[in-house]
Motif scaffolding. Structure first.
Motif, mmCIF file in Angstrom:
data_model
loop_
_atom_site.group_PDB
_atom_site.id
_atom_site.type_symbol
_atom_site.label_atom_id
_atom_site.label_comp_id
_atom_site.label_asym_id
_atom_site.label_seq_id
_atom_site.Cartn_x
_atom_site.Cartn_y
_atom_site.Cartn_z
ATOM 1 N N LEU A 1 2.549 -2.242 11.550
ATOM 2 C CA LEU A 1 2.232 -0.726 10.534
ATOM 3 C C LEU A 1 1.296 -0.080 9.656
ATOM 4 O O LEU A 1 1.556 0.845 8.960
ATOM 5 C CB LEU A 1 4.233 0.250 10.079
ATOM 6 C CG LEU A 1 4.940 -0.318 10.799
ATOM 7 C CD1 LEU A 1 6.750 -0.188 9.486
ATOM 8 C CD2 LEU A 1 5.270 1.151 11.983
ATOM 9 N N ARG A 2 1.044 -1.357 9.200
ATOM 10 C CA ARG A 2 -0.667 -1.340 8.171
ATOM 11 C C ARG A 2 0.486 -1.061 6.952
ATOM 12 O O ARG A 2 -0.039 -0.149 6.424
ATOM 13 C CB ARG A 2 -1.183 -0.242 8.781
ATOM 14 C CG ARG A 2 -2.204 -0.349 9.895
ATOM 15 C CD ARG A 2 -2.986 0.580 10.422
ATOM 16 N NE ARG A 2 -3.531 0.280 11.742
ATOM 17 C CZ ARG A 2 -4.977 -0.818 11.256
ATOM 18 N NH1 ARG A 2 -4.966 -0.828 10.825
ATOM 19 N NH2 ARG A 2 -5.005 -0.519 13.036
ATOM 20 N N LYS A 3 1.220 -1.704 6.403
ATOM 21 C CA LYS A 3 2.150 -1.202 5.235
ATOM 22 C C LYS A 3 2.524 -2.986 4.160
ATOM 23 O O LYS A 3 2.294 -3.751 5.629
ATOM 24 C CB LYS A 3 3.911 -0.820 5.425
ATOM 25 C CG LYS A 3 3.552 0.757 6.540
ATOM 26 C CD LYS A 3 3.293 1.058 5.500
ATOM 27 C CE LYS A 3 3.088 2.554 6.022
ATOM 28 N NZ LYS A 3 2.569 3.844 4.958
ATOM 29 N N PRO A 4 2.565 -2.848 3.133
ATOM 30 C CA PRO A 4 2.838 -3.642 2.447
ATOM 31 C C PRO A 4 4.182 -4.763 2.810
ATOM 32 O O PRO A 4 4.948 -4.042 3.652
ATOM 33 C CB PRO A 4 2.347 -3.432 1.089
ATOM 34 C CG PRO A 4 2.601 -2.118 0.742
ATOM 35 C CD PRO A 4 3.012 -1.554 1.875
ATOM 36 N N PHE A 5 4.380 -5.563 2.916
ATOM 37 C CA PHE A 5 4.773 -7.159 3.039
ATOM 38 C C PHE A 5 5.250 -7.714 2.216
ATOM 39 O O PHE A 5 4.660 -8.665 1.378
ATOM 40 C CB PHE A 5 4.465 -8.250 4.339
ATOM 41 C CG PHE A 5 5.414 -9.432 4.537
ATOM 42 C CD1 PHE A 5 6.807 -8.924 4.752
ATOM 43 C CD2 PHE A 5 4.697 -10.778 4.428
ATOM 44 C CE1 PHE A 5 7.624 -10.072 5.422
ATOM 45 C CE2 PHE A 5 6.273 -12.040 4.105
ATOM 46 C CZ PHE A 5 6.900 -11.059 4.835
ATOM 47 N N ILE B 1 3.756 -5.875 -8.490
ATOM 48 C CA ILE B 1 3.785 -7.305 -8.482
ATOM 49 C C ILE B 1 2.969 -7.336 -6.648
ATOM 50 O O ILE B 1 3.548 -6.768 -5.936
ATOM 51 C CB ILE B 1 5.261 -8.179 -8.070
ATOM 52 C CG1 ILE B 1 5.537 -8.206 -9.632
ATOM 53 C CG2 ILE B 1 4.896 -9.538 -6.971
ATOM 54 C CD1 ILE B 1 6.853 -9.315 -9.947
ATOM 55 N N ALA B 2 2.065 -8.324 -6.961
ATOM 56 C CA ALA B 2 1.139 -8.183 -5.639
ATOM 57 C C ALA B 2 2.370 -8.265 -4.118
ATOM 58 O O ALA B 2 2.465 -9.513 -4.682
ATOM 59 C CB ALA B 2 -0.184 -9.329 -5.336
ATOM 60 N N PRO B 3 2.155 -7.930 -2.900
ATOM 61 C CA PRO B 3 2.803 -7.831 -1.712
ATOM 62 C C PRO B 3 2.322 -9.698 -1.721
ATOM 63 O O PRO B 3 1.157 -9.840 -1.499
ATOM 64 C CB PRO B 3 2.582 -6.747 -1.026
ATOM 65 C CG PRO B 3 1.309 -6.000 -1.499
ATOM 66 C CD PRO B 3 1.040 -6.407 -2.701
ATOM 67 N N THR B 4 2.984 -9.870 -0.239
ATOM 68 C CA THR B 4 2.923 -10.899 0.029
ATOM 69 C C THR B 4 2.017 -11.010 1.565
ATOM 70 O O THR B 4 1.801 -9.911 2.429
ATOM 71 C CB THR B 4 4.049 -11.457 0.996
ATOM 72 O OG1 THR B 4 4.914 -12.282 -0.530
ATOM 73 C CG2 THR B 4 3.958 -13.281 1.078
ATOM 74 N N SER B 5 0.672 -12.298 1.567
ATOM 75 C CA SER B 5 -0.211 -12.363 2.576
ATOM 76 C C SER B 5 0.066 -11.855 4.448
ATOM 77 O O SER B 5 1.603 -12.433 3.936
ATOM 78 C CB SER B 5 -0.736 -13.333 2.343
ATOM 79 O OG SER B 5 -1.794 -13.578 3.790
#
Ligand code: KG4
Ligand code: ZN
Length: 343
Positions: free
Chosen positions: A101-105, A327-331
């Protein structure tokens, strides 16, 4: 913001859709019956069941929420702690969905999610998180795998005060229940039988009750139940004595949990106590915590029973708070963290 969250750290396969603090759906497929045959969770079986159930559970969650995958803004999953093979199923699936989906995880610590589950309230048949009411608190997380006291200073800021040095409280319920011939998991069965038992019938130890620290220990209680049963053969043939045993064991566990929680709350100068995890379903624990908090003037927030046991709703709610807090998403390259210890 609309988030799909997955939880597969132990024996519940769960998916939830969360939007703007509201739980639009929460689907849970429990494996309890499968593992009951073996008297405990079998990791390999758990992983295979997650593989079998995950897609149907996700489909149910999306359908019940009335949400299409294209409407999702982010995907979250439990990253740890938990059973490695079980965690892998939900974590890798969630990363794959986010990738497509090209969305943050967002990878979530399971214990951290428990910390905020008491702020998810039910109203009009739906669940929604109410962080406007948030205040610093002492949080008791008590389940089959963990028993910990955490000071939650502000949202997303916490410090673990203590945890069990051996068995978890739920494990103590399950293992002493097994000694008494009760089916796995014995916690709910002990709760049921104890309602008609005398909690003062037998005197079992309250480990570390008077220790000034915030750690717990429950294996000594289990051992004393084993010796008691060895020295009193036949006690279980009498239904009332079995109820009395259950009530007495439960009273020992509950007294330790309640007194140590209240003591930690006083020492840390908070005005609020929260509790979550499977053992928080226990009626005596809910009652005694309520009584103690009322006596001492603490506000008490107990997680709703359906959110005490493992669920993806709490994973999604925490993931949303983290994204809102920038807070940064997880890679998508990150791996599971089965031994992830909450600091
Ligand atoms: O949170 P949970 O579903 O899974 C873990 O992460 O461990 O907790 C399961 C534990 C089991 O040990 C079970 O016996 C206990 O919670 N439990 C209870 C009750 N309901 C569940 N223990 C005592 N009384 C209950 N009513
Ligand atoms: Zn849990």
């Amino acid at each position: 913001m609309t988030i799909l969250a997955l939880e597969t750290s132990c024996d519940e396969t769960s998916a939830a859709v969360v939007r703007d603090g509201r739980v639009l759906s929460s689907a849970v497929s429990s494996q309890i019956k499968l593992h009951a045959e073996y008297g405990g969770v079998v990791p390999e079986l758990a992983a295979r069941e997650h593989l079998r159930n995950l897609i149907p559970v996700v489909q149910t969650a999306l359908r019940e929420a009335g949400v299409q995958t294209e409407q999702l803004d982010a995907v979250a999953a439990t990253q740890g702690p938990g059973l490695p093979m079980a965690l892998l199923v939900g974590f890798k699936a969630a990363q794959a969905i986010a990738f497509t989906l090209r969305k943050p995880f967002v990878g979530i610590n399971h214990h951290e999610a428990h910390l905020y589950s008491p702020w998810i309230m039910s109203g009009g048949g739906a669940f929604a998180a109410d962080f406007t009411a948030f205040q610093p608190n002492i949080s008791l997380i008590v389940s089959g795998g963990h028993t910990m006291l955490v000071k939650v200073e502000s949202e997303l800021k916490h410090r673990v005060l203590g945890s069990t040095v051996d068995d978890a409280a739920g494990e103590c319920f399950d293992k002493t229940g097994k000694l008494m011939g009760l089916p796995y998991p014995a916690g709910p069965e002990i709760d049921r039988l104890a309602e008609q038992g005398n909690p003062k019938a037998y005197d079992f130890p309250r480990p570390l009750l008077n220790d000034p620290g915030d750690d717990f220990s429950f294996s000594g209680l289990k051992t004393s139940v084993r010796y008691f049963l060895r020295d009193h053969p036949g006690i279980l043939d009498n239904t009332q004595r079995l109820r009395d045993m259950c009530a007495s064991i439960q009273a020992a566990i509950v007294e330790v949990l309640v007194k140590k929680t209240i003591r930690a709350a006083k020492r840390n100068h908070v005005r609020c106590v929260t509790a979550s995890g499977g053992v928080t379903c226990n009626r005596a624990l809910r009652r005694e915590l309520a009584r103690a908090c009322e006596r001492e003037g603490f506000e008490l927030r107990l997680a709703e029973k359906s959110l005490c046991t493992d669920n993806a709703a709490m994973i999604g709610i925490l993931a949303e708070r983290k994204l809102l807090a920038n807070i940064a998403p997880t890679s998508l390259d990150e791996e599971i963290n089965p031994g992830w210890v909450l600091a």
